[in-house]
Design a protein around this motif. Structure first.
Motif, PDB file in Angstrom:
ATOM      1  N   LEU A   4       0.946  -1.211  -0.092  1.00 54.77           N
ATOM      2  CA  LEU A   4       0.170   0.008   0.010  1.00 54.77           C
ATOM      3  C   LEU A   4       0.904   1.319  -0.100  1.00 54.77           C
ATOM      4  CD1 LEU A   4      -2.773   1.381   0.233  1.00 54.77           C
ATOM      5  CD2 LEU A   4      -2.550   1.083   2.764  1.00 54.77           C
ATOM      6  N   GLY A   5       1.995   1.276   0.863  1.00 51.01           N
ATOM      7  CA  GLY A   5       2.942   2.415   0.749  1.00 51.01           C
ATOM      8  C   GLY A   5       3.574   2.585  -0.609  1.00 51.01           C
ATOM      9  N   LEU A   6       3.820   1.611  -1.200  1.00 49.67           N
ATOM     10  CA  LEU A   6       4.618   1.491  -2.574  1.00 49.67           C
ATOM     11  C   LEU A   6       3.581   2.225  -3.808  1.00 49.67           C
ATOM     12  CD1 LEU A   6       6.555  -1.526  -3.208  1.00 49.67           C
ATOM     13  CD2 LEU A   6       7.397   0.665  -3.162  1.00 49.67           C
ATOM     14  N   ILE A   7       2.211   1.713  -3.467  1.00 49.24           N
ATOM     15  CA  ILE A   7       1.233   2.218  -4.540  1.00 49.24           C
ATOM     16  C   ILE A   7       0.862   3.634  -4.084  1.00 49.24           C
ATOM     17  CG2 ILE A   7      -1.313   1.961  -4.877  1.00 49.24           C
ATOM     18  CD1 ILE A   7      -1.032  -1.017  -4.387  1.00 49.24           C
ATOM     19  N   LEU A   8       0.715   3.928  -3.098  1.00 48.26           N
ATOM     20  CA  LEU A   8       0.620   5.433  -2.701  1.00 48.26           C
ATOM     21  C   LEU A   8       1.772   6.222  -3.057  1.00 48.26           C
ATOM     22  CD1 LEU A   8      -1.333   5.473   0.852  1.00 48.26           C
ATOM     23  CD2 LEU A   8      -2.380   5.939  -1.430  1.00 48.26           C
ATOM     24  N   LEU A   9       2.962   5.748  -3.006  1.00 49.53           N
ATOM     25  CA  LEU A   9       4.078   6.575  -3.438  1.00 49.53           C
ATOM     26  C   LEU A   9       4.219   6.780  -4.564  1.00 49.53           C
ATOM     27  CD1 LEU A   9       6.612   7.744  -1.727  1.00 49.53           C
ATOM     28  CD2 LEU A   9       7.748   5.659  -2.406  1.00 49.53           C
ATOM     29  N   VAL A  10       3.802   5.764  -5.575  1.00 52.27           N
ATOM     30  CA  VAL A  10       3.755   5.886  -6.840  1.00 52.27           C
ATOM     31  C   VAL A  10       2.753   6.885  -7.546  1.00 52.27           C
ATOM     32  CG1 VAL A  10       3.677   4.413  -9.176  1.00 52.27           C
ATOM     33  CG2 VAL A  10       5.091   3.663  -7.367  1.00 52.27           C
ATOM     34  N   LEU A  11       1.329   6.656  -6.716  1.00 55.40           N
ATOM     35  CA  LEU A  11       0.306   7.571  -7.392  1.00 55.40           C
ATOM     36  C   LEU A  11       0.674   8.985  -7.057  1.00 55.40           C
ATOM     37  CD1 LEU A  11      -2.956   5.585  -6.186  1.00 55.40           C
ATOM     38  CD2 LEU A  11      -1.886   6.160  -8.451  1.00 55.40           C
ATOM     39  N   GLY A  12       1.225   9.152  -5.834  1.00 60.89           N
ATOM     40  CA  GLY A  12       1.587  10.556  -5.364  1.00 60.89           C
ATOM     41  C   GLY A  12       2.546  11.159  -6.424  1.00 60.89           C
ATOM     42  N   ILE A  14       3.090  10.291  -9.627  1.00 59.40           N
ATOM     43  CA  ILE A  14       2.478  10.499 -11.038  1.00 59.40           C
ATOM     44  C   ILE A  14       1.503  11.666 -10.886  1.00 59.40           C
ATOM     45  CG2 ILE A  14       1.026   9.359 -12.715  1.00 59.40           C
ATOM     46  CD1 ILE A  14       2.206   6.479 -11.823  1.00 59.40           C
ATOM     47  N   LEU A  15       0.679  11.711 -10.134  1.00 56.99           N
ATOM     48  CA  LEU A  15      -0.475  12.481 -10.221  1.00 56.99           C
ATOM     49  C   LEU A  15       0.174  13.939  -9.669  1.00 56.99           C
ATOM     50  CD1 LEU A  15      -3.494  10.591  -8.621  1.00 56.99           C
ATOM     51  CD2 LEU A  15      -2.903  10.940 -10.992  1.00 56.99           C
ATOM     52  N   GLY A  16       1.340  14.043  -8.731  1.00 54.12           N
ATOM     53  CA  GLY A  16       1.916  15.257  -8.534  1.00 54.12           C
ATOM     54  C   GLY A  16       1.120  15.742  -7.127  1.00 54.12           C
ATOM     55  N   PHE A  17       0.627  14.899  -6.540  1.00 56.03           N
ATOM     56  CA  PHE A  17      -0.118  15.101  -5.269  1.00 56.03           C
ATOM     57  C   PHE A  17       0.728  14.857  -3.807  1.00 56.03           C
ATOM     58  CE2 PHE A  17      -3.673  14.231  -2.137  1.00 56.03           C
ATOM     59  CZ  PHE A  17      -4.134  15.627  -2.343  1.00 56.03           C
ATOM     60  N   PRO A  18       1.316  15.799  -3.254  1.00 54.69           N
ATOM     61  CA  PRO A  18       2.406  15.520  -2.419  1.00 54.69           C
ATOM     62  C   PRO A  18       2.001  14.818  -1.228  1.00 54.69           C
ATOM     63  CG  PRO A  18       2.105  17.883  -2.836  1.00 54.69           C
ATOM     64  CD  PRO A  18       1.184  17.195  -3.737  1.00 54.69           C
ATOM     65  N   ALA A  19       0.601  14.930  -0.777  1.00 51.19           N
ATOM     66  CA  ALA A  19      -0.009  14.228   0.618  1.00 51.19           C
ATOM     67  C   ALA A  19       0.205  12.980   0.306  1.00 51.19           C
ATOM     68  CB  ALA A  19      -1.140  14.929   0.741  1.00 51.19           C
ATOM     69  N   LEU A  20      -0.020  12.396  -1.055  1.00 56.37           N
ATOM     70  CA  LEU A  20       0.116  10.931  -1.285  1.00 56.37           C
ATOM     71  C   LEU A  20       1.431  10.294  -1.094  1.00 56.37           C
ATOM     72  CD1 LEU A  20      -2.483  10.050  -3.926  1.00 56.37           C
ATOM     73  CD2 LEU A  20      -2.882   9.373  -1.725  1.00 56.37           C
ATOM     74  N   TYR A  21       2.084  11.134  -1.572  1.00 55.59           N
ATOM     75  CA  TYR A  21       3.597  10.894  -1.669  1.00 55.59           C
ATOM     76  C   TYR A  21       4.060  10.537  -0.265  1.00 55.59           C
ATOM     77  CZ  TYR A  21       8.498  11.102  -3.147  1.00 55.59           C
ATOM     78  OH  TYR A  21       9.700  10.657  -3.659  1.00 55.59           O
ATOM     79  N   TYR A  22       3.893  11.596   0.802  1.00 52.67           N
ATOM     80  CA  TYR A  22       4.396  11.573   1.958  1.00 52.67           C
ATOM     81  C   TYR A  22       3.675  10.353   2.875  1.00 52.67           C
ATOM     82  CZ  TYR A  22       6.601  16.022   1.216  1.00 52.67           C
ATOM     83  OH  TYR A  22       7.489  17.234   0.640  1.00 52.67           O
ATOM     84  N   ILE A  23       2.441  10.172   2.629  1.00 54.07           N
ATOM     85  CA  ILE A  23       1.624   8.962   3.435  1.00 54.07           C
ATOM     86  C   ILE A  23       2.242   7.655   2.909  1.00 54.07           C
ATOM     87  CG2 ILE A  23      -0.438   8.100   3.548  1.00 54.07           C
ATOM     88  CD1 ILE A  23      -1.687  10.846   3.405  1.00 54.07           C
ATOM     89  N   GLY A  24       2.420   7.649   1.490  1.00 54.60           N
ATOM     90  CA  GLY A  24       3.072   6.362   0.956  1.00 54.60           C
ATOM     91  C   GLY A  24       4.371   6.174   1.450  1.00 54.60           C
TER      92      GLY A  24
END
Length: 51
Positions: A4-12, A14-24
């Motif tokens: 789940l962390g890897l998925i959120l990291l990649v989505l953050g 790709i989408l340019g959404f820093p909150a997803l990047y940090y949570i991931g």
């Protein structure tokens, strides 16, 4: 938790959404720490494995 962390990291990323990047990143780090502690045989919260 690691997946789940890897998925959120990649989505953050790709989408340019820093909150997803940090949570991931946080979920990935916590998952790795729990995996290492569980593999040493140390009980975490009364259990040998966190999953």
């Amino acid at each position: 938790m690691i997946i789940l962390g890897l998925i959120l990291l990649v989505l953050g990323f790709i989408l340019g959404f820093p909150a997803l990047y940090y949570i991931g990143g946080i979920l990935l780090l916590v998952g790795v720490v729990l995996m290492v502690l569980g593999s040493t045989g140390r009980a975490i919260g009364g259990r040998k494995h966190y999953f």
